[in-house]
Design an enzyme around this catalytic site. Structure first.
Site: not given
Length: 119
Positions: A21, A98
């Site tokens: 990420e 997200k």
């Protein structure tokens, strides 16, 4: 209290607890609802007496694109605190989406919603 809403602000950030990420980044989507009294602005038809939502949008994108954090909770808090710095804004609701979260099962979205106000 009146509401000014910005929905679907998109920006690429490098937030998350996993190395992938942080390295690759992902798209985050932000919604904010600003609580303020818009009567003075409406009475005088004066932008300086309300919140300039274009500037707020730019600031939110800068935060998402800025320094990485582990948690979307932290990201939402940073956005809320920045919104409350605008004169007249008494409260803010922030939703951080997200949609590409690293989850191993099918899902549509992950969100955090916070509400903050001047105290």
């Amino acid at each position: 209290m009146d509401r000014v809403a910005l929905r679907g602000l998109k920006a690429r950030g490098h937030h998350g607890v996993f190395p992938r990420e942080r390295e690759e980044g992902q798209t985050f989507v932000v919604d904010v609802v600003l609580g303020l009294d818009t009567r003075p602005a409406a009475a005088d038809d004066d932008l300086t007496k309300t919140v300039h939502y274009g500037i707020v949008a730019e600031e939110i994108v800068e935060i998402v694109q800025g320094d990485p954090v582990d948690l979307i909770e932290t990201l939402a808090e940073r956005i809320a605190q920045r919104c409350l710095k605008h004169d007249g804004v008494q409260e803010v609701e922030v939703v951080v989406h997200k949609p590409d979260a690293p989850i191993t099962v099918p899902f549509d979205d992950v969100t955090i919603t916070i509400t903050r106000s001047r105290v």
